[in-house]
Design an enzyme around this catalytic site. Structure first.
Site, PDB file in Angstrom:
ATOM      1  N   ALA A 144       0.833  -1.204   0.000  1.00  0.00           N
ATOM      2  CA  ALA A 144       0.000   0.000   0.000  1.00  0.00           C
ATOM      3  C   ALA A 144       0.867   1.254   0.000  1.00  0.00           C
ATOM      4  O   ALA A 144       0.628   2.207  -0.759  1.00  0.00           O
ATOM      5  CB  ALA A 144      -0.935  -0.015   1.214  1.00  0.00           C
ATOM      6  N   TYR A 145       1.885   1.252   0.841  1.00  0.00           N
ATOM      7  CA  TYR A 145       2.786   2.410   0.918  1.00  0.00           C
ATOM      8  C   TYR A 145       3.519   2.617  -0.400  1.00  0.00           C
ATOM      9  O   TYR A 145       3.597   3.742  -0.916  1.00  0.00           O
ATOM     10  CB  TYR A 145       3.773   2.203   2.059  1.00  0.00           C
ATOM     11  CG  TYR A 145       4.842   3.268   2.157  1.00  0.00           C
ATOM     12  CD1 TYR A 145       4.508   4.593   2.388  1.00  0.00           C
ATOM     13  CD2 TYR A 145       6.188   2.939   2.015  1.00  0.00           C
ATOM     14  CE1 TYR A 145       5.482   5.569   2.487  1.00  0.00           C
ATOM     15  CE2 TYR A 145       7.177   3.906   2.110  1.00  0.00           C
ATOM     16  CZ  TYR A 145       6.820   5.223   2.349  1.00  0.00           C
ATOM     17  OH  TYR A 145       7.796   6.188   2.447  1.00  0.00           O
ATOM     18  N   ALA A 146       4.035   1.537  -0.967  1.00  0.00           N
ATOM     19  CA  ALA A 146       4.777   1.641  -2.226  1.00  0.00           C
ATOM     20  C   ALA A 146       3.869   2.146  -3.347  1.00  0.00           C
ATOM     21  O   ALA A 146       4.290   2.977  -4.163  1.00  0.00           O
ATOM     22  CB  ALA A 146       5.378   0.293  -2.594  1.00  0.00           C
TER      23      ALA A 146
END
Length: 250
Positions: free
Chosen positions: A152-154
């Site tokens: 999700a962060y990437a």
């Protein structure tokens, strides 16, 4: 790297990488608006800059709020009448495996990352025309050997890289340069991660050829100052990893 006469706005500048960037820009002569959610942290950054003979302005801002972003830009223009450098650093980080990460966390990451970046770039665009520089904060998370827990962060950070490239292409004729940096630095967020998973952190450090984590001001901030200077006047639309050689962007 002379930035005399320039006005910069740095989000998330109360600590960590944002603070390091603000200090480095001020050291090269820029007047710096330091933005973030916590006034006390912003005032601490302003004090550090003032102690070195620089000029800075604390601006409380919630980057997930369009109205707050507008107010931030209005405050900077009202104070100094110009804006030459924008650094989009603020970001809420949604970590966790895909079956664990919550919708609320991803939404907060999206709103504080790509949406805030796009909104603030558009708000600042009229003032940046002619000699403006935008630096957006990406991440090498999408280049990790093991993406588990970072998807999700990437994904959010990759969206920022795409917006950066689009702005460089669309606004280059207006003499606005836009680049992204992908830093590793010893920030409070990284320190939290080190304590959360020391075994993973040790493996992570072993993959850095220089075998160290960057300093927020000396390694990250000073490079941003260089990117904002005339010496980097032909650098546009690039994603640059500031990570001791770890990531291969290919």
């Amino acid at each position: 790297m002379n930035l005399q006469g320039k006005v910069a706005l740095v989000t998330g500048a109360g600590q960590g990488v944002g603070q390091g960037i603000a200090l480095a820009l001020a050291a090269q002569g820029a007047r710096v608006a330091v933005s973030g959610r916590t006034l006390e942290k912003l005032e601490a950054t302003v004090l550090k800059i003032a102690e070195r003979g620089g000029e800075a302005l604390p601006v409380v801002c919630e980057v997930k709020s369009p109205a707050s972003l507008q107010g931030c830009v209005d405050t900077v223009i009202g104070k100094w009448g110009a804006l030459n450098i924008l650094v989009n650093n603020a970001q809420e980080v949604p970590l966790g495996r895909l079956l664990e990460v919550t919708d609320d966390a991803v939404t907060a990451g999206w709103e504080s990352g790509p949406m805030a970046t796009l909104r603030l770039m558009k708000l600042c665009y009229p003032y940046l025309k002619g000699d403006g520089v935008i630096i957006n904060l990406g991440s090498s998370a999408a280049k990790r050997w093991d993406m588990a827990g970072y998807g999700a962060y990437a994904g959010i950070k990759e969206a920022i890289r795409s917006l950066t490239r689009a702005a460089a292409c669309e606004w280059g004729p207006d003499n606005i340069r836009c680049n992204a940096i992908l830093p590793h630095a010893l920030s409070p967020a990284l320190e939290w991660w080190l304590q959360r998973d020391p075994a993973e952190a040790e493996a992570f450090f072993a993959q850095i050829p220089q075998r160290r984590i960057g300093d927020c001001e000396q390694d990250i901030g000073r490079f941003v100052a260089l990117l904002c200077s005339e010496g980097a006047g032909y650098v546009n639309g690039q994603s640059i990893a500031l990570d001791g050689g770890q990531a291969f962007l290919g």
